[in-house]
Design a protein around this motif. Structure first.
Motif, PDB file in Angstrom:
ATOM      1  N   ALA A   1      -2.632 -15.380   5.377  1.00  0.00           N
ATOM      2  CA  ALA A   1      -2.711 -16.197   6.584  1.00  0.00           C
ATOM      3  C   ALA A   1      -3.378 -15.448   7.730  1.00  0.00           C
ATOM      4  N   GLN A   2      -3.238 -14.123   7.758  1.00  0.00           N
ATOM      5  CA  GLN A   2      -3.889 -13.358   8.813  1.00  0.00           C
ATOM      6  C   GLN A   2      -5.196 -12.718   8.337  1.00  0.00           C
ATOM      7  N   GLY A   3      -5.667 -13.136   7.159  1.00  0.00           N
ATOM      8  CA  GLY A   3      -6.956 -12.670   6.670  1.00  0.00           C
ATOM      9  C   GLY A   3      -6.986 -11.198   6.325  1.00  0.00           C
ATOM     10  N   SER A   4      -5.894 -10.699   5.744  1.00  0.00           N
ATOM     11  CA  SER A   4      -5.789  -9.269   5.449  1.00  0.00           C
ATOM     12  C   SER A   4      -5.485  -9.036   3.981  1.00  0.00           C
ATOM     13  N   HIS A   5      -5.551  -7.768   3.589  1.00  0.00           N
ATOM     14  CA  HIS A   5      -5.070  -7.349   2.278  1.00  0.00           C
ATOM     15  C   HIS A   5      -4.314  -6.039   2.443  1.00  0.00           C
ATOM     16  N   ALA A   6      -3.495  -5.702   1.451  1.00  0.00           N
ATOM     17  CA  ALA A   6      -2.647  -4.511   1.519  1.00  0.00           C
ATOM     18  C   ALA A   6      -3.029  -3.550   0.407  1.00  0.00           C
ATOM     19  N   SER A   7      -2.823  -2.269   0.659  1.00  0.00           N
ATOM     20  CA  SER A   7      -3.155  -1.244  -0.330  1.00  0.00           C
ATOM     21  C   SER A   7      -1.927  -0.490  -0.829  1.00  0.00           C
ATOM     22  N   VAL A   8      -0.743  -0.797  -0.266  1.00  0.00           N
ATOM     23  CA  VAL A   8       0.481  -0.103  -0.683  1.00  0.00           C
ATOM     24  C   VAL A   8       1.604  -1.123  -0.800  1.00  0.00           C
ATOM     25  N   ILE A   9       2.405  -1.006  -1.863  1.00  0.00           N
ATOM     26  CA  ILE A   9       3.578  -1.866  -2.031  1.00  0.00           C
ATOM     27  C   ILE A   9       4.817  -1.003  -2.219  1.00  0.00           C
ATOM     28  N   GLN A  10       5.892  -1.400  -1.563  1.00  0.00           N
ATOM     29  CA  GLN A  10       7.187  -0.746  -1.730  1.00  0.00           C
ATOM     30  C   GLN A  10       8.205  -1.798  -2.124  1.00  0.00           C
ATOM     31  N   VAL A  11       9.042  -1.478  -3.110  1.00  0.00           N
ATOM     32  CA  VAL A  11      10.114  -2.368  -3.549  1.00  0.00           C
ATOM     33  C   VAL A  11      11.425  -1.599  -3.449  1.00  0.00           C
ATOM     34  N   PHE A  12      12.463  -2.261  -2.948  1.00  0.00           N
ATOM     35  CA  PHE A  12      13.777  -1.604  -2.860  1.00  0.00           C
ATOM     36  C   PHE A  12      14.860  -2.544  -3.361  1.00  0.00           C
ATOM     37  N   LEU A  13      15.903  -1.935  -3.905  1.00  0.00           N
ATOM     38  CA  LEU A  13      17.096  -2.643  -4.370  1.00  0.00           C
ATOM     39  C   LEU A  13      18.307  -2.058  -3.653  1.00  0.00           C
ATOM     40  N   MET A  14      19.338  -2.879  -3.451  1.00  0.00           N
ATOM     41  CA  MET A  14      20.533  -2.398  -2.765  1.00  0.00           C
ATOM     42  C   MET A  14      21.772  -3.025  -3.381  1.00  0.00           C
ATOM     43  N   THR A  15      22.796  -2.204  -3.584  1.00  0.00           N
ATOM     44  CA  THR A  15      24.111  -2.729  -3.902  1.00  0.00           C
ATOM     45  C   THR A  15      24.807  -3.080  -2.583  1.00  0.00           C
ATOM     46  N   ASN A  16      26.020  -3.589  -2.654  1.00  0.00           N
ATOM     47  CA  ASN A  16      26.740  -4.005  -1.452  1.00  0.00           C
ATOM     48  C   ASN A  16      27.405  -2.798  -0.800  1.00  0.00           C
TER      49      ASN A  16
END
Length: 423
Positions: free
Chosen positions: A284-299
């Motif tokens: 939507a803002q006409g951009s692209h990304a070069s890095v991805i981060q994924v995180f998981l969390m318990t309670n």
């Protein structure tokens, strides 16, 4: 940077989420109503009747249940599609009154009124127009700076004699000093409860105290931001109107799950949804990304359960905004991090290294590949026309165990043909 003064109005919708719900439920008028956050956790909007009962903003709902049962308080789940649509309608109306506006939040907008005559009459016309065209009540606060406009809006809401409009520019200095001497410093934009306690140690308890505080001491103790706030309260503009929103340099999509998740496939399904939302914002803002981060969390609030909060970051071979490409990388990271025996409560995705599409540094070892945007353009076009989530990536939607708890959600009156009210 200090700029020339100009009358600014802050237009703020009253009890916005509750007002949106009441718009299609006239029977809720004069009934204590609250709207709850994700998974029906905390109170994020309150009617005046609910406020009078002592229900606090951000208060966990389980703490309010006894009081709610006693006084007949109605609790509703957040309906973000409805709120966003009505917010867009309000902002479009406000843009008709001035060529310079800044949408500050879903229910607030700064409007530049420079050069316009009879600001009080204009402000009442703004209120009447928004109410007539959307059914939503708003208040208008006018000041020579953003901070004064925010404070004026607070006064417009709290004092019935103002009838929803207050113009700080109409006050003499003596009147302003008396009025600000009766308002707690915590009502100032950006101060809040924690800073109020620290300011009180230095004898600063009211807005007027902050205006008159010793500038070097204030800056030394609280930093340049507090000094700018003080200058704004004294009519020196330090925060410019942002007519165009800058492109985001980081995009985060995350959510707490409605119930604990122990299956890796369910986690992948959830993360795929977050990737789709993040990539849609990226495109939507006409951009692209070069890095991805994924995180998981318990309670982390369940100390009786084992805790595990992994996070992995990977640079993409080539910057992209393609949901399919990013989803494959995200699924790979989830598999790498997943450990059996844990109950996961939250997950999320963060895209960074964001730049305008077509602008990136090539890699000697990874030759650039042709980018075909037609599929993503078609996906965005269909979702924009028929509603968010109408067309999904194949890795989404197979599991529902992670979805939010929304046991009391109202219909999507304005964004779903099947939910449209019938008269």
């Amino acid at each position: 940077m200090v700029t020339a003064l100009s009358p600014l109005a802050l237009v703020d919708c009253n009890n916005f989420y509750v007002s949106c719900e009441r718009l299609f439920r006239p029977d809720l008028q004069r009934v204590p109503v609250v709207v709850l956050s994700n998974n029906d956790g905390c109170v994020v909007s309150r009617s005046n009747e609910a406020k009078a009962l002592g229900i606090r903003m951000g208060q966990p709902w389980f703490e309010c249940k006894a009081l709610a049962e006693q006084h007949g308080v109605l609790a509703l789940s957040s309906n973000y599609a409805l709120y966003a649509d009505l917010s867009n309608r309000v902002m479009r109306i406000l843009s008709d009154f001035s060529p310079r506006t800044e949408v500050y939040s879903i229910d607030e907008c700064f409007v530049d009124l420079s050069g316009m005559p009879d600001l009080r009459a204009l402000s009442y016309r703004i209120r009447q127009t928004v109410l007539k065209w959307t059914g939503l009540p708003v208040c208008v606060g006018i000041g020579s700076t953003k901070t004064l406009a925010k404070l004026a809006n607070h006064i417009a809401k709290k004092h019935p004699r103002s009838r929803g409009v207050f113009n700080d520019n109409d006050l003499s200095e003596a009147q302003r000093s008396r009025l600000f001497g009766r308002i707690d410093v915590g009502e100032v934009w950006g101060v809040g409860r924690r800073l109020s306690s620290r300011l009180a140690v230095h004898g600063i308890r009211t807005v007027q105290d902050l205006r008159q505080a010793h500038v070097p001491s204030l800056r030394a103790e609280f930093g340049v931001v507090m000094e700018k706030t003080q200058r704004e309260l004294n009519g020196l503009s330090c925060i410019d109107l942002q007519e165009v929103q800058a492109d985001k340099q980081q995009i985060i999509a995350s959510r707490s799950f409605g119930s604990m998740v122990e299956d890796v496939d369910v986690l992948k399904d959830a993360v795929s949804m977050f990737v789709a939302n993040a990539c849609a914002k990226l495109r939507a803002q006409g951009s692209h990304a070069s890095v991805i981060q994924v995180f998981l969390m318990t309670n982390r609030f369940r100390q009786d359960l084992p805790q595990y909060m992994p996070s992995l970051v990977v640079p993409l071979p080539q910057p992209t905004s393609d949901s399919l490409v990013v989803s494959r990388w995200a699924a790979h990271l989830v598999e790498r991090m997943f450990r059996a025996g844990y109950q996961y409560k939250k997950a999320g995705v963060m895209l960074s290294g964001i730049a305008p599409q077509g602008r990136y540094q090539t890699d000697w070892l990874e030759p650039p590949q042709a980018v075909d945007t037609r599929l993503m353009d078609a996906l965005d076009g269909l979702n924009q026309r028929y509603g968010r989530g109408t067309v999904k990536v194949s890795t989404q939607g197979a599991y529902t165990g992670w979805q939010m708890n929304q046991t009391c959600k109202s219909p999507d009156y304005t964004t779903d043909w099947h939910a449209m009210p019938v008269v």
